[in-house]
Design an enzyme around this catalytic site. Structure first.
Site, short mmCIF file in Angstrom:
data_model
loop_
_atom_site.label_atom_id
_atom_site.label_comp_id
_atom_site.label_asym_id
_atom_site.label_seq_id
_atom_site.Cartn_x
_atom_site.Cartn_y
_atom_site.Cartn_z
N LYS A 253 28.80 10.87 -20.69
CA LYS A 253 27.87 11.34 -22.05
C LYS A 253 28.43 13.33 -21.30
O LYS A 253 28.38 13.34 -19.75
CB LYS A 253 26.53 11.36 -21.33
CG LYS A 253 26.20 10.54 -21.66
CD LYS A 253 25.93 10.68 -23.15
CE LYS A 253 24.96 8.88 -23.85
NZ LYS A 253 25.37 8.41 -24.92
N ASP B 82 30.87 10.17 -25.20
CA ASP B 82 30.07 10.54 -26.08
C ASP B 82 29.48 11.96 -26.00
O ASP B 82 29.56 12.59 -24.96
CB ASP B 82 28.81 10.14 -25.71
CG ASP B 82 28.08 9.77 -27.26
OD1 ASP B 82 27.73 10.53 -28.27
OD2 ASP B 82 26.59 8.51 -26.84
N GLU C 177 33.47 9.85 -28.95
CA GLU C 177 31.71 10.01 -30.09
C GLU C 177 31.31 10.57 -30.60
O GLU C 177 30.96 11.50 -30.05
CB GLU C 177 30.81 8.27 -29.34
CG GLU C 177 29.67 8.03 -30.48
CD GLU C 177 29.23 6.79 -29.45
OE1 GLU C 177 29.89 6.67 -28.83
OE2 GLU C 177 27.89 7.22 -28.92
N ASP D 108 28.28 8.31 -34.71
CA ASP D 108 26.62 7.93 -34.29
C ASP D 108 25.74 8.19 -34.97
O ASP D 108 25.43 7.86 -36.09
CB ASP D 108 27.04 7.96 -32.36
CG ASP D 108 25.49 6.97 -32.13
OD1 ASP D 108 24.48 6.32 -32.63
OD2 ASP D 108 25.17 7.69 -30.93
N LYS E 135 22.94 1.19 -34.67
CA LYS E 135 22.88 0.07 -33.65
C LYS E 135 21.04 0.25 -34.72
O LYS E 135 20.48 0.75 -35.55
CB LYS E 135 22.10 1.83 -32.83
CG LYS E 135 22.73 2.36 -32.20
CD LYS E 135 22.49 3.54 -31.01
CE LYS E 135 23.26 4.15 -30.19
NZ LYS E 135 23.32 5.70 -29.62
MG LIG Z 1 26.14 7.82 -29.30
#
Ligand SMILES: [Mg+2]
Length: 375
Positions: free
Chosen positions: A173, A200, A228, A253, A277
């Site tokens: 992250k 990400d 991402e 995303d 998702k």
């Molecule tokens: Mg993500």
């Protein structure tokens, strides 16, 4: 000669839609550029068919991402979703369409209800859900482990521990500040040089910052598989600019919630990869439809999840393994929960996730008084 009845043609009769609420602490806080989470408030949706078969799905509060609180999820389930389904008869596709049309937004509430419907349907058919969706129950996919956005030395230690525990792919992250992000990544790579990395930024960079930092990673030949959501979700033009300027694959995303979003990104050249998702799509058919769009465009997909409980993650794994365009999973949330329940669904060893088989999702039923549930 007789032909087995096609489960997709079977008429289901829904007797009841119910729910219960849980609060499950995490082992340690989960931190991204968008939010910090220490305990997960979630709602379990139950769909009961005539004959007594019960399916379960779940949705977690993620106000910062889907805009849904545990209260709003519970209200959607006890209000419009219950009204749309209780007493209804139809095929699984017809009933799933009722869920999709029951309310605007509320994607994770709809996903919980839709997963419960699909779990009940597959249990009634006596098959693992993945097989009814066209996949094989004995297939698996390599999972990753997320390293939260923290100080560089903390992230380095988490990365080292994850690789020592058998993980091969780390999701890092970033997206707070590009100079700090460079230091974070350098520390992670020094601590875990064998890991393959997924970065990400959770929308944290401008297109210019993204091009700058990603180009630097390429010059240094860092072991990065993909980047991402480098820029803001709505900035499709910016995503396209980044994707054109760098070699590393750019994954959308937060920019992709629907089939329409997927078409828009593909047509703009704004994504090399898509992260699907269920909590964004609102259900299983919509997730598979996005994967179909990707497949037609020659784009591979990942299935990820919010910080959601095991029921949600198991459903995501069934969907991932069922579709040939879904080649990656980012489904580590169960390993963040202090108590990961209910038992079943999948196993994981050396980063490799496999379904357990068994009817439906293959999970035991989670009771209302388990996993931080109120009785
Ligand atoms: Mg993500």
């Amino acid at each position: 000669m007789s032909t087995a009845p096609d489960p997709r043609e079977r008429e289901l009769h829904i007797l009841a839609v119910r729910q219960h609420r849980h609060r499950a602490p995490l082992r340690r806080p989960f931190v991204t550029a968008a939010r910090r989470t220490e305990a997960v408030e979630y709602v379990v949706a139950e769909v009961e068919l005539a004959g007594g078969i019960v399916g379960q799905g779940s949705a977690a509060e993620t106000v910062a991402v889907t805009g849904e609180s545990a209260d709003s999820i519970a209200e959607a389930l006890s209000g419009p979703l219950r009204q749309a389904l209780e007493g209804a008869r139809g095929t699984v596709a017809e009933l799933s369409a009722r869920i999709a049309g029951a309310l605007e937004g509320g994607t994770s509430a709809r996903a919980a209800c839709d997963v419960a419907l699909h779990d009940a349907w597959a249990r009634a058919a006596g098959s693992p859900l993945v097989e009814l969706l066209g996949g094989r129950a004995d297939d698996g996919l390599m999972n990753d482990m997320t390293v939260s956005l923290e100080e560089p030395e903390v992230m380095a230690e988490r990365a080292r521990a994850a690789v020592a525990g058998g993980e091969e792919i780390l999701k890092i992250k970033l997206g707070h500040d590009i100079d700090e992000d460079r230091r974070r990544l350098a520390a992670v790579i020094a601590a875990a040089p064998s890991a393959r990395l997924r970065l990400d930024a959770n929308q944290g960079w401008s297109p210019e910052q993204a091009i700058d930092i990603i180009t630097g990673f390429e010059i240094d030949a860092l072991p990065i598989d993909l980047v991402e959501q480098p820029v803001a979700a709505a900035n499709v033009e910016g995503m396209a600019r980044v994707a054109a300027a760098v070699e590393l694959p750019i994954m959308a995303d937060e920019s992709v919630w629907s089939v329409e979003d997927a078409h828009r990104l593909v047509e703009a050249g704004a994504a090399d990869l898509l992260n699907i998702k269920l909590a964004k799509t609102g259900g299983i058919p919509q997730a598979l439809a996005i994967a179909d769009v990707a497949q037609a465009a020659g784009i591979e997909c990942m299935i990820g999840a919010m910080m959601e409980p095991r029921i949600s993650i198991t459903a995501a794994a069934h969907v991932a393994i069922a579709h040939p365009a879904i080649t990656m999973i980012d489904l580590d949330p169960p390993f963040w929960f202090a108590s990961d329940s209910p038992p079943g669904g999948f196993t994981q060893s050396g980063g490799w996730l496999r379904l357990t088989g068994g009817p439906g999702l293959g999970l035991q039923r989670l009771r209302a008084d388990e996993d931080g549930g109120d009785t």
